[in-house]
Design a protein around this motif. Structure first.
Motif, PDB file in Angstrom:
ATOM      1  N   ILE A 157      -0.822   0.076   1.517  1.00 53.28           N
ATOM      2  CA  ILE A 157       0.335  -0.821   1.411  1.00 53.28           C
ATOM      3  C   ILE A 157       0.210  -1.698   0.161  1.00 53.28           C
ATOM      4  O   ILE A 157       1.184  -1.887  -0.576  1.00 53.28           O
ATOM      5  CB  ILE A 157       0.501  -1.671   2.685  1.00 53.28           C
ATOM      6  CG1 ILE A 157       0.990  -0.776   3.830  1.00 53.28           C
ATOM      7  CG2 ILE A 157       1.459  -2.828   2.463  1.00 53.28           C
ATOM      8  CD1 ILE A 157       1.126  -1.465   5.158  1.00 53.28           C
ATOM      9  N   GLU A 158      -0.980  -2.212  -0.084  1.00 55.17           N
ATOM     10  CA  GLU A 158      -1.187  -3.042  -1.270  1.00 55.17           C
ATOM     11  C   GLU A 158      -0.920  -2.253  -2.549  1.00 55.17           C
ATOM     12  O   GLU A 158      -0.283  -2.759  -3.478  1.00 55.17           O
ATOM     13  CB  GLU A 158      -2.612  -3.605  -1.284  1.00 55.17           C
ATOM     14  CG  GLU A 158      -2.860  -4.672  -0.231  1.00 55.17           C
ATOM     15  CD  GLU A 158      -4.321  -5.073  -0.127  1.00 55.17           C
ATOM     16  OE1 GLU A 158      -5.155  -4.574  -0.914  1.00 55.17           O
ATOM     17  OE2 GLU A 158      -4.634  -5.890   0.752  1.00 55.17           O
TER      18      GLU A 158
ATOM     19  N   LEU B  97       8.456   4.587  -2.222  1.00 55.42           N
ATOM     20  CA  LEU B  97       7.309   3.701  -1.971  1.00 55.42           C
ATOM     21  C   LEU B  97       7.560   2.786  -0.767  1.00 55.42           C
ATOM     22  O   LEU B  97       6.656   2.538   0.028  1.00 55.42           O
ATOM     23  CB  LEU B  97       6.997   2.871  -3.220  1.00 55.42           C
ATOM     24  CG  LEU B  97       6.381   3.654  -4.387  1.00 55.42           C
ATOM     25  CD1 LEU B  97       6.449   2.838  -5.666  1.00 55.42           C
ATOM     26  CD2 LEU B  97       4.945   4.052  -4.077  1.00 55.42           C
ATOM     27  N   ASN B  98       8.787   2.320  -0.621  1.00 61.98           N
ATOM     28  CA  ASN B  98       9.122   1.503   0.554  1.00 61.98           C
ATOM     29  C   ASN B  98       8.967   2.301   1.844  1.00 61.98           C
ATOM     30  O   ASN B  98       8.482   1.780   2.850  1.00 61.98           O
ATOM     31  CB  ASN B  98      10.552   0.953   0.437  1.00 61.98           C
ATOM     32  CG  ASN B  98      10.619  -0.286  -0.422  1.00 61.98           C
ATOM     33  OD1 ASN B  98       9.698  -1.096  -0.425  1.00 61.98           O
ATOM     34  ND2 ASN B  98      11.703  -0.438  -1.158  1.00 61.98           N
ATOM     35  N   GLU B  99       9.356   3.560   1.826  1.00 55.58           N
ATOM     36  CA  GLU B  99       9.181   4.422   2.999  1.00 55.58           C
ATOM     37  C   GLU B  99       7.701   4.639   3.307  1.00 55.58           C
ATOM     38  O   GLU B  99       7.297   4.639   4.469  1.00 55.58           O
ATOM     39  CB  GLU B  99       9.898   5.767   2.809  1.00 55.58           C
ATOM     40  CG  GLU B  99      11.397   5.665   2.930  1.00 55.58           C
ATOM     41  CD  GLU B  99      11.851   5.090   4.267  1.00 55.58           C
ATOM     42  OE1 GLU B  99      11.339   5.512   5.322  1.00 55.58           O
ATOM     43  OE2 GLU B  99      12.721   4.198   4.246  1.00 55.58           O
TER      44      GLU B  99
ATOM     45  N   THR C 193       5.771   3.649   6.778  1.00 52.82           N
ATOM     46  CA  THR C 193       4.942   4.610   7.510  1.00 52.82           C
ATOM     47  C   THR C 193       3.539   4.040   7.737  1.00 52.82           C
ATOM     48  O   THR C 193       3.001   4.119   8.846  1.00 52.82           O
ATOM     49  CB  THR C 193       4.856   5.946   6.745  1.00 52.82           C
ATOM     50  OG1 THR C 193       6.178   6.465   6.595  1.00 52.82           O
ATOM     51  CG2 THR C 193       3.987   6.951   7.464  1.00 52.82           C
ATOM     52  N   SER C 194       2.968   3.458   6.700  1.00 52.50           N
ATOM     53  CA  SER C 194       1.638   2.856   6.829  1.00 52.50           C
ATOM     54  C   SER C 194       1.652   1.691   7.800  1.00 52.50           C
ATOM     55  O   SER C 194       0.711   1.498   8.568  1.00 52.50           O
ATOM     56  CB  SER C 194       1.126   2.379   5.465  1.00 52.50           C
ATOM     57  OG  SER C 194       0.570   3.435   4.747  1.00 52.50           O
TER      58      SER C 194
ATOM     59  N   LYS D  27       0.072  -0.394  13.164  1.00 51.42           N
ATOM     60  CA  LYS D  27       0.372  -0.904  14.503  1.00 51.42           C
ATOM     61  C   LYS D  27      -0.210   0.005  15.577  1.00 51.42           C
ATOM     62  O   LYS D  27      -0.768  -0.469  16.567  1.00 51.42           O
ATOM     63  CB  LYS D  27       1.881  -1.063  14.678  1.00 51.42           C
ATOM     64  CG  LYS D  27       2.434  -2.224  13.884  1.00 51.42           C
ATOM     65  CD  LYS D  27       3.936  -2.324  13.993  1.00 51.42           C
ATOM     66  CE  LYS D  27       4.443  -3.472  13.118  1.00 51.42           C
ATOM     67  NZ  LYS D  27       5.888  -3.517  13.036  1.00 51.42           N
ATOM     68  N   ASP D  28      -0.102   1.320  15.376  1.00 51.92           N
ATOM     69  CA  ASP D  28      -0.681   2.269  16.333  1.00 51.92           C
ATOM     70  C   ASP D  28      -2.202   2.132  16.379  1.00 51.92           C
ATOM     71  O   ASP D  28      -2.807   2.155  17.454  1.00 51.92           O
ATOM     72  CB  ASP D  28      -0.300   3.707  15.967  1.00 51.92           C
ATOM     73  CG  ASP D  28       1.176   3.998  16.161  1.00 51.92           C
ATOM     74  OD1 ASP D  28       1.855   3.213  16.867  1.00 51.92           O
ATOM     75  OD2 ASP D  28       1.655   5.005  15.598  1.00 51.92           O
TER      76      ASP D  28
END
Length: 112
Positions: free
Chosen positions: A39-40, A72-74, A78-79, A84-85
């Motif tokens: 994400i970073e 990149l936003n998608e 997803t990440s 969360k999972d």
């Protein structure tokens, strides 16, 4: 004598479970860290593309960069879902570990 041997076997079994849970927790924490890094990196790339967009001369170049930002936003979404999972699974494993550590402590106390 059978009762004491049975307790010893139960302690051994519980210790095996505890060791396995600790290993699984470490793996999940590593996965969580990797997703945070993804994400970073994606955020840094988005920032770079947005800076580059200001310098874009053509419509097609701008469109291409917008598509890249959307992709990149998608990836970030997803990440985020994966994190969360992983957190849910990590919470469950930590609860199971606590339960088994408590069980092992109780078994150790009864065997001595």
């Amino acid at each position: 004598m059978k009762w004491i041997r049975g307790v010893g076997m139960a302690i051994s079994f519980t210790k095996t479970i505890v060791a396995q849970l600790k290993k699984e927790i470490a793996e999940l924490e590593s996965k969580l860290l990797n997703e945070k890094k993804k994400i970073e990196k994606a955020q840094a790339k988005i920032n770079q593309v947005r800076r580059d967009m200001k310098l874009s001369q053509s419509h097609s170049d701008l469109s291409s960069k917008m598509s890249r930002v959307n992709k990149l936003n998608e990836e970030m979404k997803t990440s985020d879902r994966l994190q969360k999972d992983i957190m849910k699974e990590l919470t469950a494993k930590k609860a199971a570990l606590k339960l088994n550590l408590d069980k092992a402590t109780t078994q150790d106390a009864t065997s001595t």
